[in-house]
Design a protein around this motif. Structure first.
Motif, PDB file in Angstrom:
ATOM      1  N   PHE A   1       0.856  -1.190   0.000  1.00  0.00           N
ATOM      2  CA  PHE A   1       0.000   0.000   0.000  1.00  0.00           C
ATOM      3  C   PHE A   1       0.887   1.233   0.000  1.00  0.00           C
ATOM      4  O   PHE A   1       1.390   1.652   1.032  1.00  0.00           O
ATOM      5  CB  PHE A   1      -0.925  -0.013   1.222  1.00  0.00           C
ATOM      6  CG  PHE A   1      -1.962  -1.096   1.153  1.00  0.00           C
ATOM      7  CD1 PHE A   1      -3.077  -0.951   0.323  1.00  0.00           C
ATOM      8  CD2 PHE A   1      -1.838  -2.259   1.894  1.00  0.00           C
ATOM      9  CE1 PHE A   1      -4.039  -1.958   0.237  1.00  0.00           C
ATOM     10  CE2 PHE A   1      -2.797  -3.267   1.816  1.00  0.00           C
ATOM     11  CZ  PHE A   1      -3.894  -3.112   0.987  1.00  0.00           C
ATOM     12  N   VAL A   2       1.118   1.787  -1.177  1.00  0.00           N
ATOM     13  CA  VAL A   2       2.023   2.943  -1.296  1.00  0.00           C
ATOM     14  C   VAL A   2       1.363   4.038  -2.134  1.00  0.00           C
ATOM     15  O   VAL A   2       2.021   4.736  -2.900  1.00  0.00           O
ATOM     16  CB  VAL A   2       3.375   2.529  -1.933  1.00  0.00           C
ATOM     17  CG1 VAL A   2       4.196   1.721  -0.951  1.00  0.00           C
ATOM     18  CG2 VAL A   2       3.170   1.733  -3.217  1.00  0.00           C
ATOM     19  N   GLY A   3       0.059   4.152  -2.031  1.00  0.00           N
ATOM     20  CA  GLY A   3      -0.655   5.148  -2.819  1.00  0.00           C
ATOM     21  C   GLY A   3      -0.584   4.812  -4.304  1.00  0.00           C
ATOM     22  O   GLY A   3      -0.573   3.640  -4.678  1.00  0.00           O
ATOM     23  N   PHE A   4      -0.502   5.847  -5.124  1.00  0.00           N
ATOM     24  CA  PHE A   4      -0.543   5.640  -6.573  1.00  0.00           C
ATOM     25  C   PHE A   4       0.856   5.545  -7.191  1.00  0.00           C
ATOM     26  O   PHE A   4       1.015   5.761  -8.380  1.00  0.00           O
ATOM     27  CB  PHE A   4      -1.372   6.742  -7.232  1.00  0.00           C
ATOM     28  CG  PHE A   4      -2.856   6.570  -6.990  1.00  0.00           C
ATOM     29  CD1 PHE A   4      -3.637   5.834  -7.855  1.00  0.00           C
ATOM     30  CD2 PHE A   4      -3.460   7.128  -5.864  1.00  0.00           C
ATOM     31  CE1 PHE A   4      -4.994   5.652  -7.633  1.00  0.00           C
ATOM     32  CE2 PHE A   4      -4.826   6.955  -5.631  1.00  0.00           C
ATOM     33  CZ  PHE A   4      -5.584   6.211  -6.510  1.00  0.00           C
ATOM     34  N   ASP A   5       1.855   5.238  -6.375  1.00  0.00           N
ATOM     35  CA  ASP A   5       3.225   5.100  -6.881  1.00  0.00           C
ATOM     36  C   ASP A   5       3.388   3.742  -7.561  1.00  0.00           C
ATOM     37  O   ASP A   5       3.332   2.701  -6.913  1.00  0.00           O
ATOM     38  CB  ASP A   5       4.195   5.226  -5.699  1.00  0.00           C
ATOM     39  CG  ASP A   5       5.649   4.984  -6.105  1.00  0.00           C
ATOM     40  OD1 ASP A   5       5.901   4.742  -7.318  1.00  0.00           O
ATOM     41  OD2 ASP A   5       6.514   5.029  -5.221  1.00  0.00           O
ATOM     42  N   LYS A   6       3.599   3.755  -8.880  1.00  0.00           N
ATOM     43  CA  LYS A   6       3.741   2.461  -9.555  1.00  0.00           C
ATOM     44  C   LYS A   6       5.150   2.202 -10.066  1.00  0.00           C
ATOM     45  O   LYS A   6       5.364   1.483 -11.034  1.00  0.00           O
ATOM     46  CB  LYS A   6       2.688   2.265 -10.631  1.00  0.00           C
ATOM     47  CG  LYS A   6       2.676   3.244 -11.750  1.00  0.00           C
ATOM     48  CD  LYS A   6       1.663   2.730 -12.798  1.00  0.00           C
ATOM     49  CE  LYS A   6       1.758   3.491 -14.083  1.00  0.00           C
ATOM     50  NZ  LYS A   6       0.883   2.960 -15.103  1.00  0.00           N
ATOM     51  N   ASN A   7       6.113   2.771  -9.352  1.00  0.00           N
ATOM     52  CA  ASN A   7       7.504   2.455  -9.677  1.00  0.00           C
ATOM     53  C   ASN A   7       7.885   1.083  -9.118  1.00  0.00           C
ATOM     54  O   ASN A   7       7.359   0.658  -8.099  1.00  0.00           O
ATOM     55  CB  ASN A   7       8.430   3.503  -9.065  1.00  0.00           C
ATOM     56  CG  ASN A   7       8.354   4.810  -9.833  1.00  0.00           C
ATOM     57  OD1 ASN A   7       8.577   4.836 -11.041  1.00  0.00           O
ATOM     58  ND2 ASN A   7       7.997   5.875  -9.141  1.00  0.00           N
ATOM     59  N   THR A   8       8.840   0.449  -9.797  1.00  0.00           N
ATOM     60  CA  THR A   8       9.449  -0.728  -9.196  1.00  0.00           C
ATOM     61  C   THR A   8      10.526  -0.233  -8.229  1.00  0.00           C
ATOM     62  O   THR A   8      11.002   0.887  -8.345  1.00  0.00           O
ATOM     63  CB  THR A   8      10.110  -1.623 -10.263  1.00  0.00           C
ATOM     64  OG1 THR A   8      11.036  -0.832 -11.007  1.00  0.00           O
ATOM     65  CG2 THR A   8       9.075  -2.190 -11.212  1.00  0.00           C
ATOM     66  N   THR A   9      10.881  -1.069  -7.258  1.00  0.00           N
ATOM     67  CA  THR A   9      11.922  -0.674  -6.303  1.00  0.00           C
ATOM     68  C   THR A   9      12.981  -1.776  -6.238  1.00  0.00           C
ATOM     69  O   THR A   9      12.683  -2.955  -6.454  1.00  0.00           O
ATOM     70  CB  THR A   9      11.337  -0.490  -4.888  1.00  0.00           C
ATOM     71  OG1 THR A   9      10.819  -1.756  -4.435  1.00  0.00           O
ATOM     72  CG2 THR A   9      10.225   0.546  -4.877  1.00  0.00           C
ATOM     73  N   ILE A  10      14.208  -1.367  -5.952  1.00  0.00           N
ATOM     74  CA  ILE A  10      15.276  -2.355  -5.806  1.00  0.00           C
ATOM     75  C   ILE A  10      14.925  -3.311  -4.671  1.00  0.00           C
ATOM     76  O   ILE A  10      15.110  -4.525  -4.777  1.00  0.00           O
ATOM     77  CB  ILE A  10      16.630  -1.657  -5.518  1.00  0.00           C
ATOM     78  CG1 ILE A  10      17.039  -0.798  -6.712  1.00  0.00           C
ATOM     79  CG2 ILE A  10      17.713  -2.676  -5.183  1.00  0.00           C
ATOM     80  CD1 ILE A  10      17.476  -1.566  -7.929  1.00  0.00           C
ATOM     81  N   GLY A  11      14.368  -2.763  -3.579  1.00  0.00           N
ATOM     82  CA  GLY A  11      13.995  -3.602  -2.436  1.00  0.00           C
ATOM     83  C   GLY A  11      12.977  -4.660  -2.827  1.00  0.00           C
ATOM     84  O   GLY A  11      13.065  -5.810  -2.406  1.00  0.00           O
ATOM     85  N   GLY A  12      12.012  -4.264  -3.649  1.00  0.00           N
ATOM     86  CA  GLY A  12      10.976  -5.193  -4.086  1.00  0.00           C
ATOM     87  C   GLY A  12      11.543  -6.287  -4.976  1.00  0.00           C
ATOM     88  O   GLY A  12      11.233  -7.469  -4.818  1.00  0.00           O
ATOM     89  N   ILE A  13      12.401  -5.886  -5.912  1.00  0.00           N
ATOM     90  CA  ILE A  13      12.989  -6.854  -6.843  1.00  0.00           C
ATOM     91  C   ILE A  13      13.890  -7.825  -6.078  1.00  0.00           C
ATOM     92  O   ILE A  13      13.840  -9.045  -6.273  1.00  0.00           O
ATOM     93  CB  ILE A  13      13.787  -6.116  -7.942  1.00  0.00           C
ATOM     94  CG1 ILE A  13      12.832  -5.271  -8.790  1.00  0.00           C
ATOM     95  CG2 ILE A  13      14.563  -7.099  -8.810  1.00  0.00           C
ATOM     96  CD1 ILE A  13      13.526  -4.260  -9.671  1.00  0.00           C
ATOM     97  N   ARG A  14      14.671  -7.270  -5.161  1.00  0.00           N
ATOM     98  CA  ARG A  14      15.557  -8.101  -4.330  1.00  0.00           C
ATOM     99  C   ARG A  14      14.729  -9.126  -3.539  1.00  0.00           C
ATOM    100  O   ARG A  14      15.075 -10.303  -3.475  1.00  0.00           O
ATOM    101  CB  ARG A  14      16.351  -7.202  -3.382  1.00  0.00           C
ATOM    102  CG  ARG A  14      17.230  -7.949  -2.409  1.00  0.00           C
ATOM    103  CD  ARG A  14      17.878  -6.982  -1.425  1.00  0.00           C
ATOM    104  NE  ARG A  14      18.984  -6.237  -2.012  1.00  0.00           N
ATOM    105  CZ  ARG A  14      20.229  -6.702  -2.141  1.00  0.00           C
ATOM    106  NH1 ARG A  14      20.529  -7.914  -1.727  1.00  0.00           N
ATOM    107  NH2 ARG A  14      21.183  -5.974  -2.662  1.00  0.00           N
ATOM    108  N   ALA A  15      13.632  -8.653  -2.980  1.00  0.00           N
ATOM    109  CA  ALA A  15      12.790  -9.539  -2.165  1.00  0.00           C
ATOM    110  C   ALA A  15      12.201 -10.659  -3.018  1.00  0.00           C
ATOM    111  O   ALA A  15      12.181 -11.826  -2.614  1.00  0.00           O
ATOM    112  CB  ALA A  15      11.681  -8.728  -1.497  1.00  0.00           C
TER     113      ALA A  15
END
Lengths: 97, 391
Positions: free
Chosen positions: B288-302
């Motif tokens: 739940f991060v609002g309307f931010d639809k960027n990918t993140t390094i943390g997300g990809i790493r996870a």
């Protein structure tokens, strides 16, 4: 007998000039739109080879200036990366080079 | 310039295009208005599943059965393979607690008519030889299927055009007015006006913003899902895969499930499916991060760490892309489908969260049926947008 229209524009996904022109004629007039309807640029090189060519084809076919059509950004990772790279601390670098 | 239609569909994702397609098939002149390009929203940044196993017995599971049948008929209607495949799916079980909960869940699903079973480790490894040794069992259903969202969307648009459907892209809606005639007038970013007696709000994650324009309360919240895409690889096992952990936390809020940091903070769980392009789509997060639809390094790493935990041999495979989509989530996990009380002619078809691809055909077909005032289907009462109406 093949003609110029059978030329592969996207070599990774083997998408021809004919398929790209057809998509443009159906109203898909951005590099992203063309990618999503034809898979051109969705392969291993992620459009680094063909996206400029596709932009040029769109510009020619629609009469829009090339600068308006060229893609403005690339998504991470900017090149294929092994899964095991996650073990590398430099993986935190978004440039990932 | 003013354009008149029978129905204006706001939102040209897979749901909006399906609504437009089935409405025009029923003889309605439908215009689809979209703020972005083709598949710019969640429909273009998701996996490709028609997934049964994640669903509790109830309306979502029931509609998935019907949607699968519609997809089969769309293969003929659209003269395209639509990237349709039926590989089946397995939910991976890591400990005794998960096993007991999944056994109970599978029994419920079976009594509802779903062909699903729990299989032991030996059977599991026959279907998926590369799984990590710590996985003790899995479920298996041969029903789980998939489809290429882009092919489906293009199909709706191509065939819809034959029935008179028109799609207007890069043309966001900025205002909705009710005219003296009772018709709606919709204004778009480029200064055009569109009129019709009926609006279908298929705005997905953004449906709430469209609702605000007519005073409708639509509590849809963006839930970000990040996904990575691998290079083309030969099949890894026979089926698609999920982890049980997320399901278990959803099914049983009364039990304490041992979650790691990423699972707790990012809603991480495994979804691993072979795409029609012979790549794998691997996810995903639920943030739940609002309307931010960027990918993140943390997300990809996870996502990668998790994938290697279940499938250690994938270390040497390349991933070529990461993407993120905003799933339209609702407070009760069910879509909104129907007309808004007190706003005659204003319908919503949105809020599918992670089931937009699976439920697109049935949503469009039912919506068209409601708009055309066919006999009322009371199963759909629980999907009515009026359950969220504030007075």
């Amino acid at each position: 007998m093949t003609d110029d229209k059978d030329m592969f524009i996207c070599r990774c996904e083997e998408v021809t000039l004919r398929e790209i022109e057809q998509a443009i004629d159906e109203g898909f007039v951005t590099v992203k739109d063309v990618k999503r309807v034809t898979r051109a640029g969705m392969g291993l090189c992620q459009g680094r080879t063909c996206s400029k060519t596709i932009a040029r084809i769109i510009a020619q076919r629609t009469g829009r200036p090339l600068e308006d059509v060229l893609p403005k950004s690339y998504r991470f990772p900017v090149r294929p990366e092994k899964m095991l790279a996650v073990e590398n601390e430099e993986f935190n670098d978004a440039k990932n080079s | 310039m003013t354009n008149s239609a029978d129905v204006l569909v706001i939102g040209g994702g897979i749901i909006g295009l399906s609504c437009g397609y089935y409405l025009s098939k029923r003889g309605k002149r439908a215009f689809v208005l979209d703020k972005g390009g083709f598949a710019d929203g969640a429909s273009g940044a998701c996996d490709d599943m028609i997934l049964f196993q994640s669903k509790k017995p109830g309306i979502n599971l029931e509609l998935t059965f019907e949607s699968l049948e519609l997809y089969k008929s769309l293969l003929t209607e659209m003269e395209d393979d639509l990237g349709f495949a039926n590989l089946g799916g397995m939910v991976l079980i890591e400990n005794q607690q998960e096993l007991e909960i999944m056994e109970e869940f599978v029994a419920q699903q079976r009594s509802y008519g779903l062909d699903v079973e729990v299989i032991d480790k030996r059977e599991m490894l026959k279907k998926q030889p590369f799984l990590s040794d710590h996985i003790i069992a899995s479920t298996y259903s041969k029903m789980d299927s998939q489809v290429d969202p882009f092919s489906v969307m293009r199909g709706f648009e191509r065939k819809g055009a034959l029935y008179g459907m028109k799609v207007f892209r890069r043309n966001g809606v900025v205002g909705i007015e009710r005219l003296g005639t009772g018709d709606f007038q919709v204004a778009t970013e480029d200064g055009n006006l569109y009129q019709a007696p009926i609006i279908v709000n298929a705005g997905g994650t953004w449906a709430g913003q469209i609702g605000t324009m007519v005073g409708a309360n639509i509590p849809i919240t963006p839930k970000r899902g990040q996904i990575i895409v691998t290079e083309r690889v030969p099949p890894i096992g026979e089926t698609n895969l999920w982890s049980a952990k997320y399901l278990v936390t959803k099914l049983r809020s009364d039990v304490v499930v041992d979650l790691n940091e990423d699972e707790r903070t990012m809603g991480l769980s495994l979804a691993f499916s072979r795409s029609s392009g012979d790549t794998y789509l691997v996810g995903s997060t639920r943030e739940f991060v609002g309307f931010d639809k960027n990918t993140t390094i943390g997300g990809i790493r996870a996502i990668i760490n998790q994938t290697l935990k279940y499938l250690p041999k994938l270390r040497d495979i390349n991933f070529i892309r990461a993407m993120a989509g905003l799933r339209p989530s609702t407070p009760d996990g069910k879509m909104l489908l129907g007309e808004h009380a007190g706003i005659e002619g204003f319908y919503t078809a949105a809020g599918h969260e992670g089931d937009g691809i699976a439920l697109a055909p049935i949503t469009g077909k039912l919506l068209a049926s409601i708009v055309c005032q066919d006999q009322v289907d009371h199963r759909l009462d629980e999907l009515s947008p009026n359950r969220f109406a504030t007075d």
